[in-house]
Design a protein around this motif. Structure first.
Motif, mmCIF file in Angstrom:
data_model
loop_
_atom_site.group_PDB
_atom_site.id
_atom_site.type_symbol
_atom_site.label_atom_id
_atom_site.label_comp_id
_atom_site.label_asym_id
_atom_site.label_seq_id
_atom_site.Cartn_x
_atom_site.Cartn_y
_atom_site.Cartn_z
ATOM 1 N N ILE A 111 0.861 -1.181 0.000
ATOM 2 C CA ILE A 111 0.000 0.000 0.000
ATOM 3 C C ILE A 111 0.901 1.235 0.000
ATOM 4 O O ILE A 111 1.905 1.282 0.714
ATOM 5 N N VAL A 112 0.562 2.175 -0.827
ATOM 6 C CA VAL A 112 1.316 3.429 -0.888
ATOM 7 C C VAL A 112 0.369 4.574 -0.561
ATOM 8 O O VAL A 112 -0.774 4.597 -1.026
ATOM 9 N N GLU A 113 0.852 5.484 0.251
ATOM 10 C CA GLU A 113 0.059 6.673 0.584
ATOM 11 C C GLU A 113 0.698 7.883 -0.079
ATOM 12 O O GLU A 113 1.911 8.025 -0.099
ATOM 13 N N CYS A 114 -0.153 8.761 -0.591
ATOM 14 C CA CYS A 114 0.358 9.968 -1.244
ATOM 15 C C CYS A 114 -0.232 11.190 -0.549
ATOM 16 O O CYS A 114 -1.442 11.246 -0.290
ATOM 17 N N ARG A 115 0.623 12.132 -0.213
ATOM 18 C CA ARG A 115 0.189 13.365 0.446
ATOM 19 C C ARG A 115 0.640 14.562 -0.392
ATOM 20 O O ARG A 115 1.789 14.631 -0.817
ATOM 21 N N ILE A 116 -0.260 15.490 -0.582
ATOM 22 C CA ILE A 116 0.029 16.642 -1.437
ATOM 23 C C ILE A 116 -0.311 17.913 -0.682
ATOM 24 O O ILE A 116 -1.447 18.110 -0.245
ATOM 25 N N LYS A 117 0.683 18.780 -0.571
ATOM 26 C CA LYS A 117 0.488 20.036 0.160
ATOM 27 C C LYS A 117 0.532 21.232 -0.782
ATOM 28 O O LYS A 117 1.163 21.181 -1.836
ATOM 29 N N GLY A 118 -0.084 22.302 -0.355
ATOM 30 C CA GLY A 118 0.120 23.579 -1.031
ATOM 31 C C GLY A 118 -0.822 23.879 -2.179
ATOM 32 O O GLY A 118 -0.671 24.898 -2.838
ATOM 33 N N ILE A 119 -1.788 23.003 -2.417
ATOM 34 C CA ILE A 119 -2.757 23.233 -3.494
ATOM 35 C C ILE A 119 -3.895 24.087 -2.963
ATOM 36 O O ILE A 119 -4.498 23.754 -1.944
ATOM 37 N N LYS A 120 -4.213 25.162 -3.643
ATOM 38 C CA LYS A 120 -5.281 26.026 -3.144
ATOM 39 C C LYS A 120 -6.660 25.375 -3.346
ATOM 40 O O LYS A 120 -6.793 24.413 -4.121
ATOM 41 N N ALA A 121 -7.646 25.897 -2.685
ATOM 42 C CA ALA A 121 -8.998 25.353 -2.792
ATOM 43 C C ALA A 121 -9.576 25.624 -4.177
ATOM 44 O O ALA A 121 -9.304 26.655 -4.786
ATOM 45 N N GLY A 122 -10.379 24.693 -4.660
ATOM 46 C CA GLY A 122 -11.126 24.935 -5.883
ATOM 47 C C GLY A 122 -10.706 24.136 -7.105
ATOM 48 O O GLY A 122 -11.359 24.228 -8.151
ATOM 49 N N LEU A 123 -9.660 23.327 -7.025
ATOM 50 C CA LEU A 123 -9.283 22.531 -8.202
ATOM 51 C C LEU A 123 -10.188 21.311 -8.325
ATOM 52 O O LEU A 123 -10.417 20.583 -7.350
ATOM 53 N N GLY A 124 -10.647 21.041 -9.548
ATOM 54 C CA GLY A 124 -11.579 19.937 -9.795
ATOM 55 C C GLY A 124 -12.771 20.489 -10.554
ATOM 56 O O GLY A 124 -13.180 21.626 -10.305
ATOM 57 N N GLU A 125 -13.300 19.709 -11.495
ATOM 58 C CA GLU A 125 -14.376 20.192 -12.354
ATOM 59 C C GLU A 125 -15.592 19.295 -12.211
ATOM 60 O O GLU A 125 -15.715 18.277 -12.901
ATOM 61 N N PRO A 126 -16.506 19.642 -11.291
ATOM 62 C CA PRO A 126 -17.736 18.859 -11.167
ATOM 63 C C PRO A 126 -18.484 18.821 -12.505
ATOM 64 O O PRO A 126 -18.346 19.751 -13.289
ATOM 65 N N VAL A 127 -19.313 17.806 -12.706
ATOM 66 C CA VAL A 127 -19.593 16.746 -11.787
ATOM 67 C C VAL A 127 -18.839 15.459 -12.136
ATOM 68 O O VAL A 127 -18.788 14.547 -11.305
ATOM 69 N N PHE A 128 -18.230 15.396 -13.338
ATOM 70 C CA PHE A 128 -17.559 14.143 -13.688
ATOM 71 C C PHE A 128 -16.037 14.234 -13.590
ATOM 72 O O PHE A 128 -15.374 13.233 -13.392
ATOM 73 N N ASP A 129 -15.508 15.420 -13.785
ATOM 74 C CA ASP A 129 -14.054 15.581 -13.734
ATOM 75 C C ASP A 129 -13.623 16.153 -12.390
ATOM 76 O O ASP A 129 -12.791 17.068 -12.304
ATOM 77 N N LYS A 130 -14.199 15.589 -11.353
ATOM 78 C CA LYS A 130 -13.830 15.986 -10.002
ATOM 79 C C LYS A 130 -12.377 15.605 -9.732
ATOM 80 O O LYS A 130 -11.844 14.679 -10.344
ATOM 81 N N LEU A 131 -11.774 16.288 -8.801
ATOM 82 C CA LEU A 131 -10.381 16.012 -8.460
ATOM 83 C C LEU A 131 -10.194 14.565 -8.033
ATOM 84 O O LEU A 131 -9.273 13.870 -8.510
ATOM 85 N N ASP A 132 -11.054 14.076 -7.153
ATOM 86 C CA ASP A 132 -10.893 12.687 -6.704
ATOM 87 C C ASP A 132 -11.196 11.696 -7.831
ATOM 88 O O ASP A 132 -10.546 10.657 -7.950
ATOM 89 N N ALA A 133 -12.153 12.057 -8.678
ATOM 90 C CA ALA A 133 -12.498 11.178 -9.800
ATOM 91 C C ALA A 133 -11.310 11.034 -10.746
ATOM 92 O O ALA A 133 -10.974 9.923 -11.179
#
Lengths: 366, 366, 366, 366
Positions: A214-236
């Motif tokens: 299992i690998v964990e990834c942590r990302i710092k320093g990204i401002k709020a608001g990245l991601g394009e609902p509803v299908f191109d969400k950041l987590d998606a």
């Protein structure tokens, strides 16, 4: 197959097989005017390349001993040290391709590999070293990710991405010391766990077997608001990016699968006045993503990596005519993918973020 | 926001907010000549709609009591009962929108919701009922999925997709009886577990809290070869599709996160002569996907669902000016999303498969 | 710049500048199983390459004398002479790049060139030989087109594409003898007109000037139904493809601009019982396209080609600081683009048709 | 058919047939925060709608007398008068659909129409009023264009787009007085020519025939640098956009087809110090586009419009079984498309520019 491009504005297209002349790709959509340090890009590739030594200089026994320098040659798009806005073509030539090692697999399908599905889909496959489905393909992703990181570092001066092994061969990391990651062969942030993982992997290797992680990834320093609902969400898109990496079989964000057993009153990250970093959440069950957009908190996800399918034990399979047979896989293979997949994970996550960061420039007009 | 379209050939575009005039969308790329049974499409929507009764006719206490018929109106693309190849426009009007319930949230950000990120990204948000980030949006996905299923049933006569709740409120299903799924309010395939879940959820509801869940999806009858390496792999697109659903925080395929602790010799699905269904694998750790393509085996994945963020306990948050405050969320909300998210999961998976099935028609020329 | 990919299923991505290390690209989406004859692909490139001789062996005075072999190196996607379905990476190295010829243009914008717009858009430009905006870029399009033609020849055995010069330097072709096209330096189907064009071009060349042309393209053997309404119509995508070629300033289909002066009763192509070729139209004012789809008739379009902007007369321009100045362009340039643009036109048209042919495989389900 | 979306960031998706329940579409990617004046959007639709009066209040004899209000209903994406960044769904219901007029064409293919190609491609067609291939579809483009213009006006305060008829029924405009355009039924900028066109069209109408036209479009106020080489160039996308409009058979930019007869020394627009508008070109043979990007000059293109295919004279055709027959088209039709196609041309050009303007926000990082 028309799925070799990732991204909408910042786009990475790759090509190449394990035993072909060369891997390579095209990075399109990188804004003009960025300083490009090719040595830094090569360093990212070096972190992924096969046959790398352990940090202490010894042979790293968890990775394949195939000898490839993975030297990137950039063919376009850079002028006088800067990005020009034009597409960046690059190649990463193959040099140490032992085709003879793979003659047996021309007729038989290796269990756990893509041999059968490639054959079913295309009716033909370049069986040498897994062809297009080889992990070598990911070298181009690392190249793409290196450019993505240049962009992200420019847009977000606090940007920092760190993946590390939190479990391998059944052993779990229990502490997190970022400085330890590049000091052991597993890229694990827990020194003691890393040692145990190494020992356990050597044991597995000696039996011709392999193991997952299992690998964990942590990302710092990204401002709020990245991601394009509803299908191109950041987590998606991070999920697509991660699951597009051969060995990854699962992903979870923040509290992930543990969320299933939690109450809303436990899970909801309560908010507070922004601290000096602009951080407004008291906890991070969300893994830095709300409504499919970055929320300014640390972005945290974990991925499950299956055991390397190439093992030397005898296995049951079928041949191209559908008849049952057995086979033993030879050649030089990784035992545990975690250390070499970490740069790939960081690269793909960076590509996603770079693309969404550019798209986000169009989200509102002031 | 330009992420409201999913798919490359079979494409679903959606629009609509929780309290706007109407939801709706466009389905493009459905081949001509398919028989379209609108009642069947409506039935899919009915499975997702709010305020649905429990199978025994009682009030289903795990779901919101907002009263929406979710009636689909198809505006184009169907002629004399058949698809024409032209885009299918549809609307699902909102009717029971109590805007007054939401006045408080105009100024404050609800913890666990997308309020903060929407505001950060766009500088404006339709706060009524969550606006675009409301779960109501998924009604359009179900509509899109209904058309996808019509195509899949035509292409793969054995096609069958079944999602069910395997964990809710901390209680795990232990048996799988497909016939039980539509007989209890949780859509759980284990009758006894379902009863316990219902009791536990009623308890949680009475305290104004909510809970998470895990849903498993199984898909049968898909032939080998669907998926477009290296970025548009079947698992990659299923992961994007699932993580694009608001409450889902993780996904795993086949052995998923358990793979991390397995050996290659355990994990690799050994192969055998094709059985009468064309099945060539002895086990299914891969979850039906190898090298990013369907391998002919059952496709199996599980998703983690976070607790519903709308809870009635007092929470700590901030307002639009960044000042700390507390808030209590009123209105009618789900307690556990599992039963209503199941049709959405099936729909999104079907959309992915329909798109990849069409793309696969171009994979080889004989 | 993120516009270096053309196509939706059959996709061509290109990179490279005039004086960089190499041009190249990726062809994705070519179906597996096609026989690939690399010599034939090279022949297409030879038809476009600079410094080519006239068919009679003499120096072709209408084209640049830059000496490039334009040899394609295919790096992936072909195995044992067949396409594998995997992306085809290729490079076309630059060899005869005289950077010294271009030092003056680093500071000044050449009239008629993209210098000014590149600088305005990107704030930086690779001025050597026009950088990305050089006509050299089209070599990669020809490579892409060569693969497209292999696919089209497989799908449509009667497929045939022929472009020829119908006007150059003010002289119009009056007859059409297909066999003449490759026999004169202008690729004109009218032997006598070709001779006059050659003479007139030599005159223009001697004055350091250049001239424009019109090229007509005719495509046979495409079945009815290719094209994806309403935005990705066949004519719409051919128009995009053609206007994406640097020097092309207009396109017309069938009766084109003459249609403006015609009556409906003249224009409408009357229909008749299918002849032995399946042809059902009595005339072809439509140029083989109705409603944005091929109608089974010959596809006919003409493009307007502007004079080569590189001329040796003194011109008025401005420098990077905005000050007026004059400049004279040196180096080796084409006088009339028609002969060398013809393979590019055929290539781009083939790419459009190949992509639409693959998309069309999904238009109906029987 | 999966071609019903135009654009990459600013995306317009449309649906709807001539005689279906409703037309409609989705506009995705409009930035948040723009003031949306719905009356202004409706006015754009009114300029295109059928049965519009001549500016002097008399019946406009060049256009169809079908009576549609073309009232747009916006269903999402606007909140308190502003764009929210969320997709804008809209419908334009059909009201005056006389299906009975079209019964004859169920079996026969109308010459000059898309009937035959639709049938060949899909094996089924909604024959009522041309179905999806009806010009009614363009109402949705006008809606999309209206939103694009709102964005362009915000980004480029000097933005102005004006299309006008420069030739109709064989009569050419000889002067250009912008103020005349909306004062005559042809939208011609030459008052006298307009009068002659009207007379000639009335004559053609009385014979049951129709005629073609040329429309010129001029766009001011766009800054230099819009367009994404090498395939998504400004002229390439404008060409796609225009040729995707049913009746358009050709397009030319700047000097267009006349370029073929010009010398480089005539064609190249010489440059000069920027004037007060930032204009640096002395002439405009390029039509405001160099290297596929706007050059700050006025963007100028002309399109060729074929005669309306619906004419009442008897025509030769075939029926669905392939047998020859004759037919006469009844119903209410336009005689000359120029006046009603002008708002569509302006809309599509605006959509292209809006999309490229947003993409251009990512071209360089300062």
């Amino acid at each position: 197959m028309s799925g070799n491009t990732f991204g909408k504005i910042f786009k990475v297209t790759t090509f190449g097989e394990s035993h072909g002349a060369s891997l390579g790709g095209v990075i399109d959509g990188l804004p003009a005017g960025l300083d490009i340090d090719i040595e830094k890009i090569q360093k990212d590739l070096d972190r992924r390349k096969p046959s790398q030594k352990s940090p202490d200089g010894s042979v790293n026994k968890s990775v394949t001993q195939r000898n490839e320098s993975d030297t990137i040659q950039i063919l376009s798009g850079i002028f006088e040290g800067k990005s020009t806005g034009c597409p960046i073509g690059f190649v990463i030539p193959n040099s140490d391709a032992h085709s003879s090692d793979y003659s047996d697999i021309a007729e038989k399908f290796r269990p756990g590999h893509a041999d059968y599905t490639f054959y079913e889909k295309y009716g033909i496959r370049d069986y040498r070293g897994g062809g297009r489905s080889s992990g070598r393909e990911t070298a181009c992703r690392v190249a793409g990710g290196a450019f993505a990181k240049i962009l992200l570092e420019k847009l977000f001066p606090q940007f920092e991405i760190t993946a590390s092994t939190t479990e391998a061969a059944g052993i779990k990391a229990e502490t997190f010391d970022k400085d330890e990651i590049e000091k052991n062969s597993l890229r694990c942030a827990d020194k003691n766990a890393a040692k145990k993982m190494e020992e356990r992997i050597e044991e597995i290797r000696s039996k011709g077997d392999s193991c997952g992680a299992i690998v964990e990834c942590r990302i710092k320093g990204i401002k709020a608001g990245l991601g394009e609902p509803v299908f191109d969400k950041l987590d998606a898109l991070l999920a697509q990016a991660m699951l597009s990496i051969g060995a990854i079989k699962g992903i979870e964000f923040g509290s992930g699968f543990e969320s299933a057993g939690m109450l809303g009153s436990e899970w909801n990250d309560q908010m507070k006045k922004a601290d000096s970093n602009g951080q407004v959440f008291k906890t991070n069950h969300a893994g830095g993503i709300l409504g499919g957009m970055s929320n300014g908190n640390e972005i945290v996800f974990r991925v499950a990596i299956k055991p390397v399918p190439s093992i030397s034990c005898e296995q049951n399979t079928i041949d191209k005519t559908g008849n049952e047979c057995t086979m033993q896989i030879k050649g030089r293979h990784d035992i545990c993918l975690a250390p070499r997949i970490i740069p790939v994970i960081e690269a793909m996550a960076s590509i996603v973020l770079a693309d969404l960061a550019l798209q986000n420039l169009t989200s509102k007009i002031n």
